[in-house]
Design an enzyme around this catalytic site. Structure first.
Site, PDB file in Angstrom:
ATOM      1  N   ASP A 285      -0.136  -2.951   2.170  1.00  0.00           N
ATOM      2  CA  ASP A 285       0.561  -3.256   0.930  1.00  0.00           C
ATOM      3  C   ASP A 285       0.515  -4.783   0.754  1.00  0.00           C
ATOM      4  O   ASP A 285       0.144  -5.535   1.659  1.00  0.00           O
ATOM      5  CB  ASP A 285       1.992  -2.720   0.941  1.00  0.00           C
ATOM      6  CG  ASP A 285       2.519  -2.577  -0.492  1.00  0.00           C
ATOM      7  OD1 ASP A 285       1.903  -3.154  -1.413  1.00  0.00           O
ATOM      8  OD2 ASP A 285       3.536  -1.902  -0.702  1.00  0.00           O
TER       9      ASP A 285
HETATM   10  C1  BGC Z   1       3.544  -2.347  -4.125  1.00  0.00           C
HETATM   11  C2  BGC Z   1       2.329  -1.467  -4.112  1.00  0.00           C
HETATM   12  C3  BGC Z   1       1.328  -1.967  -5.117  1.00  0.00           C
HETATM   13  C4  BGC Z   1       0.986  -3.399  -4.802  1.00  0.00           C
HETATM   14  C5  BGC Z   1      -0.042  -3.995  -5.736  1.00  0.00           C
HETATM   15  C6  BGC Z   1       3.189  -3.809  -4.006  1.00  0.00           C
HETATM   16  O1  BGC Z   1       4.293  -4.616  -4.176  1.00  0.00           O
HETATM   17  O2  BGC Z   1       4.424  -1.960  -3.092  1.00  0.00           O
HETATM   18  O3  BGC Z   1       2.694  -0.143  -4.381  1.00  0.00           O
HETATM   19  O4  BGC Z   1       0.194  -1.156  -5.135  1.00  0.00           O
HETATM   20  O5  BGC Z   1       2.165  -4.175  -4.887  1.00  0.00           O
HETATM   21  O6  BGC Z   1       0.445  -4.192  -6.986  1.00  0.00           O
END
Ligand code: BGC
Length: 766
Positions: A285
């Site tokens: 993530d």
């Molecule tokens: C989220 C993810 C997301 C990523 C990219 C993160 O803060 O937890 O689910 O895909 O950002 O935007």
């Protein structure tokens, strides 16, 4: 839908692909390998926007830094670019900057549509209709691929049992069986028949694993999850997504049972790769590898990178200063082996080859414009919004409305005509001009046959703490200038009093739900409750439309408002679909994918709890409030009515010879009849309860469902097989899957309170 599902030539040819991977790998420096394992955000914030401080991002320096890395051939992937011209420009930098011309893979959060916005994921799950869900994500994939996005960070398959957690909106709710079906449908929609299919993208189920169980519902907080809950509840949707062929999996931010999920070897090795047999690549993530140091797990970024890579996190998603840039240094210090890098680089290169990126790294910008404007996509979105809505209450058959019997309609509430809120969170490339609000939809549907009047009645409620999505602009509702609260409320009351029916649209503003949007209350924000009570007090019949992604405290409404329709955040065509539902052009058929609590103090509240001491008092566990739901899991009304009869099992016993082996399966059949006067959908649901065994089993568990459309008076026999796949469960004492010899209750009906039941048994044999 254009060329249907043509897999590229590279998709099936694994040995040629592997040879090409080895050839590329052999020509790479350590820095280039580390680069292939790095994914950068590429942010262009609107003029004057300030970056969310927590991101540690300098908005003007960040794009320059990424472009420099592209020029050195040290970027494997980019995210957050949706303009095809920008994709092409950056891709050119990647291809020309890399000595072997390795293209970047572009990822993005295509959560519920790109340009055509679908109902939010929890709403799609409420359709209980895998075909609708798959069709929606196929449209999303088509639009994404047309602009140059190859990979979506979706579906979010985290089971969520605490509605305080804002990301409940991104998933399929509380149930692992429904969650698994929804996860698989989304993967099929995104990816098509195989990785590399034309007009499709790689799906990335997330967040592995347990993210939905954040302590107190506070996003990112630690998760302490029992073994039984992990295997029986959290993992099944991931297993289903992997089985459907998902090419990617994303890690989770938080600590799972004391170890950061992104640094947890057991999670990735034993569970994801071995138990789930995942063959694709893992991405962290955002900044989650760096976070290993923040969590106090790794001592510095070099160690964070080395440990994440060693546990199998192939690609690091980074905003700036990636930990994986330190991998060459980590190899030199002997903290990680070059072979470990190679394993991950192979996975990333294989994905790029399967997608055909080497053959066609660029996109056709004219074609992208055409695809984004395809009217057929809007039709799919409208149907989805119709099918997602859940009719929670309809006293006296107030709905559907008959416009010919009405003279005037008041459409009230701050969300009734808010385009941004109609779309919901997690959208970035939307077009507000084409967004149909509830007011727009009703006006378009009734033309001038009805006098439709609108006022918001109250000012928008604001978050106490701003949202990180505010930096993209247009996210927070604007405070209206010169708003006179008393006069506005009085005007709403006057419009309601003068109308034949008042439609009131209430809920949460979209910036109050989603990531980093947890809440400590389920009460309607702002002065909405006051507005509702004032409108109901006029005596005009009221239809409440709820715009939400989690259950809200509707105790008062459930007693005083005759009709309540949950429309969720219904997307681009939301208002058109809502008008179709209000006017009875279609009958609501959606069902709740979560148990709807009465009050926040009850959460987590799930239907599939086990039987405990004094089960007769299950509904009286609190002294001050019933501990039963306001609306049960699977609940949803229709404009028609349904009767169930003739529930049968084709055999009374199954025999187990140990392990998970059963001598076949039981076929459950039931006859469902539409006893009303119009065509409508019913979601036939099957629940199972194991009466005894080597563990306590839930009072009920969903093990089958089918959404059927029946004409007035029509009957249909619906069948559900029950075999080892449905009857097995993870037993925390033996730490393995078991099928117990036991008697099983089976109920079939229109919600988790279904009472038409029968039984069968599993007996020991041989
Ligand atoms: C989220 C993810 C997301 C990523 C990219 C993160 O803060 O937890 O689910 O895909 O950002 O935007």
């Amino acid at each position: 839908m254009g060329d249907e599902q043509q897999a590229t030539t590279t998709a099936g040819d694994d040995s040629a692909l592997r040879a090409r991977v080895e050839e590329l790998l052999a020509g790479m420096t350590l820095a280039e390998k580390a680069g292939q394992l790095t994914q950068y955000f590429y942010f262009r914030l609107p003029e004057g926007a300030e970056a969310e401080p927590a991101l540690g991002l300098d908005p003007s320096a960040q794009p320059r830094m990424v472009e420099a890395a592209l020029g050195r051939g040290e970027v494997g992937s980019l995210l957050f670019v949706t303009d095809p011209a920008e994709v092409n420009r950056l891709q050119r930098l990647a291809v020309e900057g890399n000595r072997q011309g390795i293209p970047a893979i572009f990822g993005f959060d295509v959560i519920h549509g790109l340009r055509t916005i679908f109902p939010v994921p929890i709403a799609m799950a409420a359709s209980w209709d895998p075909a609708t869900i798959e069709a929606g994500q196929a449209v999303a994939a088509r639009e994404a691929r047309a602009v140059g996005i190859h990979w979506t960070f979706a579906p979010m398959v985290d089971v969520a049992r605490d509605p305080r957690w804002g990301r409940i909106i991104e998933g399929a709710g509380e149930d692992p069986y429904l969650g698994a079906a929804v996860a698989a449908a989304q993967v099929r929609g995104f990816q098509g028949p195989a990785l590399g299919s034309a007009e499709r993208v790689v799906a990335g189920p997330k967040h592995f694993a347990g993210y939905g169980y954040a302590l107190g519902g506070r996003d990112y907080d630690e998760v302490n999850l029992s073994d039984s809950e992990l295997w029986n509840v959290v993992l099944p949707p991931f297993a289903a997504a992997v089985e459907a062929g998902a090419g990617n999996v994303m890690t989770a931010y938080m600590d799972l049972n004391g170890i950061p999920a992104t640094g947890n070897r057991w999670l990735f090795d034993d569970v994801l790769r071995q138990a789930l047999d995942f063959q694709g690549f893992v991405v962290s993530d955002a900044n989650a590898v760096r976070s290993l140091a923040t969590h106090g797990f790794a001592e510095d970024l070099t160690e964070a990178g080395a440990r994440a890579l060693a546990v199998g996190v192939d690609l690091e998603m980074a905003i700036a200063d990636p930990a994986y840039a330190h991998l060459p240094e980590a190899v030199a210090q002997g903290r990680v082996t070059e072979e470990a890098l190679d394993v991950s680089v192979r996975r990333v290169l294989a994905a790029k080859l399967r997608l055909g990126l080497f053959d066609e790294p660029y996109v056709d910008e004219d074609r992208a414009r055409e695809v984004l404007a395809d009217p057929a996509h809007r039709d799919v979105a409208r149907t989805a919004a119709q099918r997602a809505a859940v009719l929670l209450r309809n006293e006296g058959g107030l709905l559907p409305l008959d416009p010919s019997a009405l003279g005037s309609l008041a459409v009230l509430g701050p969300l009734a005509d808010s385009r941004r809120d109609t779309l919901g969170p997690w959208v970035f490339d939307f077009d507000l001009d084409e967004t149909v609000t509830v007011l727009d939809g009703i006006r378009a549907a009734v033309g001038d046959t009805l006098d439709v009047r609108h006022t918001p009645g109250i000012r928008p409620a604001l978050r106490t703490f701003p949202s990180m999505f505010d930096m993209f602009g247009g996210n927070a509702p604007e405070e209206p200038e010169g708003f006179d609260d008393e006069a506005e409320l009085a005007r709403a009351v006057e419009l309601a009093a003068g109308a034949d029916v008042a439609v009131v649209v209430l809920g949460e503003w979209q910036n109050m739900i989603g990531e980093a949007a947890s809440t400590s209350t389920l009460a309607l924000p702002g002065a909405q409750q006051e507005l509702l009570e004032a409108v109901v007090a006029t005596g005009t019949p009221v239809v409440l439309l709820v715009m939400n992604g989690r259950p809200l405290d509707l105790r008062w409404a459930a007693e005083h408002v005759p009709a309540v329709l949950d429309i969720w955040y219904p997307g681009s065509q939301g208002g058109a679909a809502v008008a179709d539902l209000l006017l009875g052009r279609v009958s609501p058929g959606g069902r709740l994918p979560f148990t709807w609590p009465r009050t926040v103090g009850q959460v987590p509240l799930v239907y599939s709890h086990t039987t405990s001491h004094e089960p007769q008092n299950q509904g009286r566990r609190y002294w001050d409030e019933a501990s039963t739901p306001l609306f049960p899991f699977g609940h949803g009304l229709s404009y028609s009515s349904f009767a169930y009869a003739d529930l049968q099992v084709d055999r009374e016993t199954l025999t187990t010879t140990g392990g998970l082996t059963l001598d076949g399966s039981v076929m459950v059949t039931v006859q469902v009849t539409n006893t009303g006067g119009r065509e409508a959908d019913e979601v036939v649901q099957l629940y199972v309860h194991q009466r005894s065994g080597t563990a306590s089993r839930p009072v009920r568990e969903l093990k089958g469902f089918e959404r059927v459309t029946l004409a007035a008076g029509e009957s249909r026999t619906v069948r559900f097989p029950l075999g080892a796949a449905q009857l097995r469960y993870w037993n925390a004492a033996v730490r393995d899957w078991v099928v117990d010899a036991a008697t099983f209750d089976v109920w079939v009906g229109g919600s988790s309170t279904a009472d038409l039941g029968t039984t069968f048994s599993v007996v020991r044999g041989g």
